[in-house]
Design a protein around this motif. Sequence first.
Motif, PDB file in Angstrom:
ATOM      1  N   HIS A 194      33.454  44.373  30.318  1.00 56.08           N
ATOM      2  CA  HIS A 194      33.296  45.276  31.459  1.00 56.08           C
ATOM      3  C   HIS A 194      32.442  44.660  32.560  1.00 56.08           C
ATOM      4  O   HIS A 194      32.772  44.732  33.733  1.00 56.08           O
ATOM      5  CB  HIS A 194      32.663  46.579  30.964  1.00 56.08           C
ATOM      6  CG  HIS A 194      32.119  47.445  32.055  1.00 56.08           C
ATOM      7  ND1 HIS A 194      32.913  48.215  32.848  1.00 56.08           N
ATOM      8  CD2 HIS A 194      30.848  47.634  32.494  1.00 56.08           C
ATOM      9  CE1 HIS A 194      32.167  48.872  33.714  1.00 56.08           C
ATOM     10  NE2 HIS A 194      30.912  48.532  33.525  1.00 56.08           N
ATOM     11  N   TRP A 195      31.351  44.010  32.184  1.00 50.81           N
ATOM     12  CA  TRP A 195      30.410  43.535  33.207  1.00 50.81           C
ATOM     13  C   TRP A 195      30.976  42.366  34.007  1.00 50.81           C
ATOM     14  O   TRP A 195      30.776  42.278  35.204  1.00 50.81           O
ATOM     15  CB  TRP A 195      29.080  43.165  32.534  1.00 50.81           C
ATOM     16  CG  TRP A 195      28.376  44.382  32.025  1.00 50.81           C
ATOM     17  CD1 TRP A 195      27.513  45.171  32.721  1.00 50.81           C
ATOM     18  CD2 TRP A 195      28.528  44.981  30.745  1.00 50.81           C
ATOM     19  NE1 TRP A 195      27.100  46.225  31.936  1.00 50.81           N
ATOM     20  CE2 TRP A 195      27.697  46.130  30.722  1.00 50.81           C
ATOM     21  CE3 TRP A 195      29.256  44.666  29.606  1.00 50.81           C
ATOM     22  CZ2 TRP A 195      27.592  46.954  29.596  1.00 50.81           C
ATOM     23  CZ3 TRP A 195      29.144  45.481  28.490  1.00 50.81           C
ATOM     24  CH2 TRP A 195      28.323  46.608  28.504  1.00 50.81           C
ATOM     25  N   ALA A 196      31.668  41.438  33.348  1.00 50.52           N
ATOM     26  CA  ALA A 196      32.265  40.322  34.086  1.00 50.52           C
ATOM     27  C   ALA A 196      33.334  40.827  35.043  1.00 50.52           C
ATOM     28  O   ALA A 196      33.438  40.374  36.188  1.00 50.52           O
ATOM     29  CB  ALA A 196      32.865  39.305  33.115  1.00 50.52           C
ATOM     30  N   THR A 197      34.123  41.767  34.590  1.00 53.13           N
ATOM     31  CA  THR A 197      35.177  42.323  35.431  1.00 53.13           C
ATOM     32  C   THR A 197      34.604  43.016  36.653  1.00 53.13           C
ATOM     33  O   THR A 197      35.101  42.857  37.771  1.00 53.13           O
ATOM     34  CB  THR A 197      36.024  43.331  34.624  1.00 53.13           C
ATOM     35  OG1 THR A 197      36.481  42.711  33.421  1.00 53.13           O
ATOM     36  CG2 THR A 197      37.211  43.816  35.426  1.00 53.13           C
ATOM     37  N   ILE A 198      33.546  43.766  36.458  1.00 51.99           N
ATOM     38  CA  ILE A 198      32.982  44.543  37.561  1.00 51.99           C
ATOM     39  C   ILE A 198      32.316  43.620  38.577  1.00 51.99           C
ATOM     40  O   ILE A 198      32.332  43.880  39.783  1.00 51.99           O
ATOM     41  CB  ILE A 198      32.002  45.618  37.044  1.00 51.99           C
ATOM     42  CG1 ILE A 198      31.865  46.756  38.057  1.00 51.99           C
ATOM     43  CG2 ILE A 198      30.636  45.052  36.732  1.00 51.99           C
ATOM     44  CD1 ILE A 198      33.090  47.600  38.186  1.00 51.99           C
ATOM     45  N   VAL A 199      31.707  42.515  38.117  1.00 52.44           N
ATOM     46  CA  VAL A 199      31.105  41.561  39.062  1.00 52.44           C
ATOM     47  C   VAL A 199      32.191  40.935  39.935  1.00 52.44           C
ATOM     48  O   VAL A 199      32.016  40.779  41.149  1.00 52.44           O
ATOM     49  CB  VAL A 199      30.313  40.474  38.308  1.00 52.44           C
ATOM     50  CG1 VAL A 199      29.817  39.407  39.291  1.00 52.44           C
ATOM     51  CG2 VAL A 199      29.128  41.083  37.578  1.00 52.44           C
ATOM     52  N   LYS A 200      33.321  40.596  39.335  1.00 51.20           N
ATOM     53  CA  LYS A 200      34.435  40.048  40.111  1.00 51.20           C
ATOM     54  C   LYS A 200      34.935  41.072  41.128  1.00 51.20           C
ATOM     55  O   LYS A 200      35.265  40.725  42.272  1.00 51.20           O
ATOM     56  CB  LYS A 200      35.557  39.629  39.169  1.00 51.20           C
ATOM     57  CG  LYS A 200      35.189  38.458  38.272  1.00 51.20           C
ATOM     58  CD  LYS A 200      36.294  38.140  37.293  1.00 51.20           C
ATOM     59  CE  LYS A 200      35.894  36.996  36.371  1.00 51.20           C
ATOM     60  NZ  LYS A 200      36.941  36.687  35.372  1.00 51.20           N
ATOM     61  N   PHE A 201      34.979  42.325  40.710  1.00 55.72           N
ATOM     62  CA  PHE A 201      35.392  43.382  41.626  1.00 55.72           C
ATOM     63  C   PHE A 201      34.423  43.490  42.801  1.00 55.72           C
ATOM     64  O   PHE A 201      34.841  43.662  43.956  1.00 55.72           O
ATOM     65  CB  PHE A 201      35.460  44.711  40.878  1.00 55.72           C
ATOM     66  CG  PHE A 201      35.903  45.870  41.722  1.00 55.72           C
ATOM     67  CD1 PHE A 201      37.248  46.196  41.848  1.00 55.72           C
ATOM     68  CD2 PHE A 201      34.973  46.643  42.411  1.00 55.72           C
ATOM     69  CE1 PHE A 201      37.655  47.258  42.644  1.00 55.72           C
ATOM     70  CE2 PHE A 201      35.362  47.708  43.198  1.00 55.72           C
ATOM     71  CZ  PHE A 201      36.713  48.014  43.313  1.00 55.72           C
ATOM     72  N   PHE A 202      33.137  43.390  42.523  1.00 55.21           N
ATOM     73  CA  PHE A 202      32.132  43.437  43.589  1.00 55.21           C
ATOM     74  C   PHE A 202      32.387  42.349  44.628  1.00 55.21           C
ATOM     75  O   PHE A 202      32.284  42.593  45.835  1.00 55.21           O
ATOM     76  CB  PHE A 202      30.726  43.278  43.012  1.00 55.21           C
ATOM     77  CG  PHE A 202      30.233  44.473  42.244  1.00 55.21           C
ATOM     78  CD1 PHE A 202      30.836  45.707  42.371  1.00 55.21           C
ATOM     79  CD2 PHE A 202      29.144  44.353  41.373  1.00 55.21           C
ATOM     80  CE1 PHE A 202      30.380  46.803  41.662  1.00 55.21           C
ATOM     81  CE2 PHE A 202      28.682  45.446  40.667  1.00 55.21           C
ATOM     82  CZ  PHE A 202      29.297  46.675  40.804  1.00 55.21           C
ATOM     83  N   HIS A 203      32.682  41.146  44.164  1.00 53.47           N
ATOM     84  CA  HIS A 203      32.865  40.031  45.089  1.00 53.47           C
ATOM     85  C   HIS A 203      34.135  40.183  45.922  1.00 53.47           C
ATOM     86  O   HIS A 203      34.191  39.682  47.048  1.00 53.47           O
ATOM     87  CB  HIS A 203      32.884  38.710  44.317  1.00 53.47           C
ATOM     88  CG  HIS A 203      31.526  38.159  44.061  1.00 53.47           C
ATOM     89  ND1 HIS A 203      30.841  37.389  44.967  1.00 53.47           N
ATOM     90  CD2 HIS A 203      30.695  38.304  43.009  1.00 53.47           C
ATOM     91  CE1 HIS A 203      29.662  37.068  44.479  1.00 53.47           C
ATOM     92  NE2 HIS A 203      29.539  37.609  43.289  1.00 53.47           N
ATOM     93  N   ILE A 204      35.115  40.843  45.387  1.00 45.62           N
ATOM     94  CA  ILE A 204      36.346  41.035  46.141  1.00 45.62           C
ATOM     95  C   ILE A 204      36.186  42.157  47.167  1.00 45.62           C
ATOM     96  O   ILE A 204      36.633  42.045  48.315  1.00 45.62           O
ATOM     97  CB  ILE A 204      37.515  41.353  45.194  1.00 45.62           C
ATOM     98  CG1 ILE A 204      37.802  40.149  44.299  1.00 45.62           C
ATOM     99  CG2 ILE A 204      38.774  41.742  45.976  1.00 45.62           C
ATOM    100  CD1 ILE A 204      38.796  40.430  43.196  1.00 45.62           C
ATOM    101  N   ASN A 205      35.508  43.242  46.771  1.00 48.50           N
ATOM    102  CA  ASN A 205      35.460  44.442  47.605  1.00 48.50           C
ATOM    103  C   ASN A 205      34.095  44.726  48.228  1.00 48.50           C
ATOM    104  O   ASN A 205      34.004  45.532  49.158  1.00 48.50           O
ATOM    105  CB  ASN A 205      35.870  45.664  46.774  1.00 48.50           C
ATOM    106  CG  ASN A 205      37.284  45.545  46.232  1.00 48.50           C
ATOM    107  OD1 ASN A 205      38.243  45.857  46.911  1.00 48.50           O
ATOM    108  ND2 ASN A 205      37.399  45.094  44.985  1.00 48.50           N
TER     109      ASN A 205
END
Length: 479
Positions: A116-127
């Motif tokens: 969950h945490w790796a996915t959410i960090v990637k989401f942060f960088h995109i959005n």
Amino acid sequence: MITILRLLLFFAITMGYDAFFRNGLKMNRRLTWVFTFAFITLVLHLGSLVGEMLETVYVLSAIGCLLSLYYLWSVWKKKVKVRRLDYICIGMIFYLLLFGMTLWNSPILHYDNFTHWATIVKFFHINNALPTQYDTIISYYTYPVGSSLFIYFFTTIVGFSEGSMLVGQFFLIASCLYAMFGALRDERRVLMVAMLFASFAVFNTFNVAIRLNNLLVDFLLPVLALAAIAGCFAYRNRFWMMSLHMAVVLGLLSIVKVSGLFFVLLALVVYIACVVRLLVRKRARLKALIMMVTTILASFLPFIIWQKHVSNNFPNAASAKHAVSMADLGKILTGHVSGGVPEKIIKLFIKSVFDVTSLSTQGIIIINVILLVAFIILGIRLKHKKGVFLAWLFIDVSIVTYYISILLMYLTAMPTDEALQLAGFERYASSMVIFAFGYMVMALAWVMDECLYEQILSKRNAKSYKTLLNKRLYQYATL
């Protein structure tokens, strides 16, 4: 080369805050790094909730750079002195380089549904924003994003990659480990310092079920709690500073993961005990009780704000995976559950807890054996029973309570198929073993210092031993 320059920029930004807290607020230098990282994350948490995530990173970075420039100007004008690197700092730098260089070149080990945490960090960088109900990325509604925000801050400055994400979380973990040295009464006693450094090796042993090459937070939770408790030792006679440290560090801990609330409670137990001690010794007035209540509320405030955000933006949160159901708990306690599933889970849980081949069970046994030996030597032989006994009691009560909470989680919050396999049990149990071992080492280091012959710190030197035999014993124990 660009990566090195961006890493230096990160240190320049955070060093400014660290210097301000150390010189301006007179904080313990072992605790300022974890305080800095927690402060930055909490500010970024507020910024993300109002939709200004990237802007908050820029503002924090600009202020950090200005504070660094002010610090350098103060050094040039000789208003503040540059603290020389001592052997604790050198040891931690070596520790950072050893693990940091390894993790930077390591791929993230993805498991637990792609982490969950790796996915959410990637989401942060995109959005550059928190997810909404229209983003399918969120399946763990009960998981806050505290540590992910710090990793986002780190990778925004340093550059985004799997290795940088791992290093970002490791820096946060290392700041917590460094804070543990704030619990030492006398940092010149090499034996106590060596005990803490050795505990890091023990942490890595029991961390094998969690590991550092992923962004799971089961190692971060206990060390954050230990960093908070270290403030109780370091600021034992500075009530206001102790309260500030607890509120900020525990505020971060509360939004790392819901299970982190248990570790928040453990740290608050130690904090309340310290406040009571100050009141009894009349080093704090009754108005300190108001500050104590404020600190306790402030420790949970970031989590309460996050829960409000979830309820306002995710209408399906109550039925999401890992969401705690009080109705299910009521059915289990009253026996109104068919299929015998709770009984199967409980039997398997008890079997796992008392399995002596389990690494976590072995850790609990080792901790109690060490405390037994310490009670015999330090308590009975050297007449310091109270300190060892209270630490022993706190550790064992914490372990039992934690295991009960894990069982309730399997019964109420986890999908049946995963609960019947006790999914993640060793990982969850390792968190408690790491916390218990860390607290034990800090407590024993303090009691051992109180057992030394010379109690006036300024008079301690190479000759301040009761007998030559005692000096030899101390030297051999240190080696």
